[in-house]
Design an enzyme around this catalytic site. Structure first.
Site, mmCIF file in Angstrom:
data_model
loop_
_atom_site.group_PDB
_atom_site.id
_atom_site.type_symbol
_atom_site.label_atom_id
_atom_site.label_comp_id
_atom_site.label_asym_id
_atom_site.label_seq_id
_atom_site.Cartn_x
_atom_site.Cartn_y
_atom_site.Cartn_z
ATOM 1 N N SER A 319 0.884 -22.480 -61.236
ATOM 2 C CA SER A 319 0.853 -21.954 -59.877
ATOM 3 C C SER A 319 -0.360 -21.049 -59.689
ATOM 4 O O SER A 319 -0.472 -20.002 -60.333
ATOM 5 C CB SER A 319 2.136 -21.170 -59.585
ATOM 6 O OG SER A 319 2.003 -20.423 -58.388
ATOM 7 N N SER A 340 -7.749 -13.317 -69.261
ATOM 8 C CA SER A 340 -8.350 -14.607 -68.922
ATOM 9 C C SER A 340 -7.302 -15.468 -68.221
ATOM 10 O O SER A 340 -6.481 -16.122 -68.877
ATOM 11 C CB SER A 340 -8.851 -15.318 -70.180
ATOM 12 O OG SER A 340 -9.825 -14.541 -70.845
ATOM 13 N N LYS A 371 13.880 -24.356 -64.895
ATOM 14 C CA LYS A 371 15.099 -23.640 -65.284
ATOM 15 C C LYS A 371 16.260 -23.785 -64.309
ATOM 16 O O LYS A 371 17.369 -23.395 -64.640
ATOM 17 C CB LYS A 371 14.791 -22.137 -65.425
ATOM 18 C CG LYS A 371 13.630 -21.784 -66.338
ATOM 19 C CD LYS A 371 13.425 -20.273 -66.402
ATOM 20 C CE LYS A 371 12.189 -19.895 -67.196
ATOM 21 N NZ LYS A 371 10.947 -20.136 -66.435
ATOM 22 N N LYS A 414 21.919 -21.592 -72.164
ATOM 23 C CA LYS A 414 22.394 -22.879 -71.658
ATOM 24 C C LYS A 414 22.081 -24.029 -72.615
ATOM 25 O O LYS A 414 22.553 -25.152 -72.417
ATOM 26 C CB LYS A 414 21.786 -23.140 -70.279
ATOM 27 C CG LYS A 414 22.282 -22.163 -69.222
ATOM 28 C CD LYS A 414 21.596 -22.364 -67.888
ATOM 29 C CE LYS A 414 22.153 -21.394 -66.847
ATOM 30 N NZ LYS A 414 21.977 -19.992 -67.201
ATOM 31 N N LYS A 426 16.211 -27.813 -73.061
ATOM 32 C CA LYS A 426 15.794 -26.648 -73.849
ATOM 33 C C LYS A 426 16.303 -26.742 -75.288
ATOM 34 O O LYS A 426 15.638 -26.272 -76.220
ATOM 35 C CB LYS A 426 16.299 -25.359 -73.187
ATOM 36 C CG LYS A 426 15.656 -25.048 -71.844
ATOM 37 C CD LYS A 426 14.165 -24.816 -71.959
ATOM 38 C CE LYS A 426 13.825 -23.473 -72.561
ATOM 39 N NZ LYS A 426 12.364 -23.221 -72.572
ATOM 40 N N THR A 476 30.341 -19.789 -56.528
ATOM 41 C CA THR A 476 30.843 -21.134 -56.795
ATOM 42 C C THR A 476 32.310 -21.141 -57.234
ATOM 43 O O THR A 476 33.058 -22.053 -56.884
ATOM 44 C CB THR A 476 29.992 -21.824 -57.875
ATOM 45 O OG1 THR A 476 29.991 -21.023 -59.062
ATOM 46 C CG2 THR A 476 28.568 -22.012 -57.390
ATOM 47 N N ARG A 543 28.760 -26.216 -59.067
ATOM 48 C CA ARG A 543 27.663 -27.128 -58.761
ATOM 49 C C ARG A 543 27.442 -28.093 -59.925
ATOM 50 O O ARG A 543 27.947 -27.866 -61.032
ATOM 51 C CB ARG A 543 26.388 -26.323 -58.487
ATOM 52 C CG ARG A 543 26.502 -25.383 -57.306
ATOM 53 C CD ARG A 543 25.289 -24.499 -57.172
ATOM 54 N NE ARG A 543 25.119 -23.640 -58.327
ATOM 55 C CZ ARG A 543 24.113 -22.793 -58.494
ATOM 56 N NH1 ARG A 543 23.174 -22.727 -57.562
ATOM 57 N NH2 ARG A 543 24.029 -22.038 -59.566
ATOM 58 N N GLU A 546 27.177 -27.163 -63.900
ATOM 59 C CA GLU A 546 27.525 -25.759 -64.062
ATOM 60 C C GLU A 546 28.851 -25.625 -64.807
ATOM 61 O O GLU A 546 29.806 -26.360 -64.544
ATOM 62 C CB GLU A 546 27.629 -25.102 -62.682
ATOM 63 C CG GLU A 546 27.647 -23.600 -62.694
ATOM 64 C CD GLU A 546 27.501 -23.043 -61.289
ATOM 65 O OE1 GLU A 546 26.717 -22.104 -61.107
ATOM 66 O OE2 GLU A 546 28.169 -23.550 -60.367
#
Length: 620
Positions: A319, A340, A371, A414, A426, A476, A543, A546
């Site tokens: 980004s 830098s 993530k 996770k 991961k 949730t 969700r 989850e």
């Protein structure tokens, strides 16, 4: 120019006042010496003959010791110390001068002793009276009666400084203090009485008609601060707090720079004890590269790293805006550090290899990752695996190629018994680092932790937006819980783990006790000045991907303590399959973005403990 003239005029007036006070004290000392009667003519003539010399000595002493740099309105202990020094110097110089002059009647020895006592009292007293008059405290008057009454919780040094700084405030008027130290009850601090314990907040607030409280306990534990906030909330008080202890010590802000209580104050933990000497030896003078340097974790890692004087800090992020923001921050705050900033994708092999060959970093922190769990469950599932695994392998191999000393992978809880694609990706990244660690050279260290307060994708910014819109706040599931720590704490422990790691370890951060997300939402609603009647909590269902709670250890792992109380180390029951890494890389290279079900099926084959959770269910 007018302000300079005004200040010079005030200093001249103060100087004239003090010299006149010296003359008056000299003559008054004679009067006291002769029992409040007029001295005999001989001694009176001697007193008047010596007066010009006495005035001259005192004038030189007063001016040379800088008595007129401060303002009487803010007279304090340093001003009083300068007065005592000047009076003492003059008390020694006057007898010496008059003895050398040897003219007129002898001066009674008691005059030499009485004069400085009278003079010190006159000079100090006039300043304190002037300050009391300016602050409307001379007759016990309230300077700004229209200021809002406020109750201060805590009666330590921070509260004392706060009361001193709020004495001139048009906004707040401290009407009392509360402290759990019963020995302080009934006493006063800068005119405000200590009325009772913190548990008596509601009773005292009702009696005094207070609607606002300030928590002045920067050195207290988070549990103590949480208790104070709970007492204020129960009493219906709006709550503010003084800045953190670290900000006060560093001089960034003053104690009167009040702010609203944040979740960090309630959910954070005690400060992390770092091996500063060891970390300085690890980082000082070395080239350090951080991937994902514009993200919340990567940026805070960089802020912690610069404390130990790296020779160069290479910031890698895809980004442009995030990279620009962190680069500008370091340019303003740490102009002495060589930074830098490099735009690039951590999984772009040619770009990464070129950067590593150019800078040859001795330490690498790999924080770049996708993530967001629900976002990566659907059509982005393959991108999650490709990015999180490939970026790890590309940067790790580039580190090995240039002889990097340590490579630190920032992982997640996770990855333990994963139920979602993000966690499984991961876990594959962890296995990749463990496989690469079997070769000599670069030491690979993995650090695994849970959610951090305020990070990108955290529920906290989402809750704040919903509260600002008037609600409802969406959660949730009533029972869903997560581990939380602050971004600085997580980043500091990542550095500590990097120092301790020798290669192949997975470090676990002590995440404390899990927090129910619903309780988190309630606290944030209260801290925003609302109740659940004003802002409702609505449960929307789990969700995709989850689960109700996160784990820090897989079933087949065990953990061992380390010398640091907030770090443990996990070791897998079996060594990772060396062929697995090549198989994963071949699949990523060969497959053209399969559907999410195909990705999940492949992940199940590689990670036996991976058990995808449907959107309306959670594992266990």
């Amino acid at each position: 120019m007018n302000r300079e003239l005004h200040f010079a005029a005030r200093a001249s007036l103060a100087f004239a006042h003090d010299v006149a006070a010296a003359g008056a004290a000299w003559l008054a000392a004679y009067w006291l010496r002769f029992n409040l009667e007029m001295p005999p003519e001989e001694f009176l003539r001697g007193a008047l003959d010596a007066l010009p010399g006495v005035l001259a000595v005192h004038a030189v002493a007063f001016w040379s010791l800088g008595l007129y740099r401060g303002l009487w309105r803010y007279a304090s202990l340093p001003d009083l110390r300068r007065i005592m020094a000047a009076v003492g110097l003059a008390a020694l110089a006057v007898p010496a001068l008059l003895t050398l002059a040897a003219q007129g009647a002898p001066v009674p020895r008691s005059v030499y002793l009485i004069t400085p006592v009278l003079l010190a009292g006159a000079m100090c007293g006039s300043r304190l009276l002037y300050r009391a008059w300016k602050e409307r405290q001379l007759l016990g008057l309230v300077r700004y009666p229209q200021a809002s009454p406020v109750l201060v919780l805590g009666a330590g040094s921070a509260a004392a400084n706060l009361l001193r700084e709020l004495a001139d405030s048009r906004q707040w008027r401290v009407v009392g203090l509360l402290d759990d130290d019963s020995g302080k009850h009934g006493s006063e601090m800068h005119g405000a009485k200590i009325l009772g314990t913190i548990d008596e907040t509601a009773r005292v607030a009702r009696r005094l008609g207070v609607t606002q409280a300030i928590i002045a306990m920067p050195g207290a534990t988070h549990g103590q601060r949480r208790r104070a906030v709970d007492q204020c909330n129960a009493a219906g008080l709006a709550v503010m707090t003084v800045p953190s202890y670290s900000d006060l010590v560093s001089g960034k802000v003053s104690v009167s720079a009040l702010r609203n209580v944040e979740l960090d104050d309630l959910l954070g933990r005690d400060p992390v004890a770092l091996d500063d000497a060891g970390l300085r030896g690890l980082i000082e003078g070395k080239c350090v590269l951080v991937t994902g340097a514009g993200g919340s974790i990567g940026a805070e890692l960089c802020r912690q790293i610069v404390r130990f004087s790296p020779g160069r800090l290479v910031l890698l992020d895809l980004s442009e805006f995030a990279l620009y923001s962190i680069e500008q921050e370091f340019r303003d705050r740490h102009p002495d550090v060589v930074v830098s900033p490099q735009i690039g994708d951590a999984k772009a092999e040619a770009r990464v290899r070129d950067l590593f060959a150019r800078y040859r970093p001795q330490l690498v922190f790999h924080a770049a990752a996708y993530k967001h769990v629900p976002l990566l469950e659907g059509g982005n599932a393959f991108q999650a695996v490709a990015n999180n695994v490939l970026s790890t392998v590309v940067t790790a191999r580039a580190a090995q190629a240039v002889g990097t000393e340590k490579f630190v992978l920032v992982s997640t809880d996770k990855a333990v018994n994963p139920t979602n694609v993000m966690g499984a990706s991961k876990r594959l990244a962890e296995l990749a680092c463990q496989a690469l660690a079997q070769a000599a050279g670069t030491q690979f260290v993995t650090v695994r932790f849970g959610n951090v307060l305020g990070s990108a994708g955290s529920v906290i910014p989402r809750f704040r937006e919903q509260i600002a819109r008037g609600g409802p706040v969406t959660v949730t599931h009533p029972a869903i819980q997560r581990y939380f720590m602050s971004i600085p704490e997580a980043s500091q422990l990542v550095l500590q783990a990097a120092l301790m790691g020798k290669g192949g370890e997975i470090f676990l951060l002590d995440m404390g006790e899990p927090v129910r997300i619903a309780d988190l939402a309630r606290q944030l609603i209260q801290l925003s000045g609302f109740s659940e009647e004003d802002i409702r909590i609505v449960y929307t269902g789990l969700r995709p991907g989850e689960k109700l709670y996160e784990e820090l250890l897989a079933d087949a792992e065990h953990s061992l303590p380390t010398p640091h109380r907030k770090l443990r180390v996990a070791r897998a029951a079996a060594s990772p399959n060396g062929a697995l890494l090549e198989e994963v890389l071949a699949w990523i290279a060969a497959v053209r973005d399969p559907g999410p079900e195909a990705v999940r099926e492949q992940l199940r084959a590689w990670i036996p403990e991976y058990a995808p959770a449907p959107g309306d269910q959670a594992k266990r």
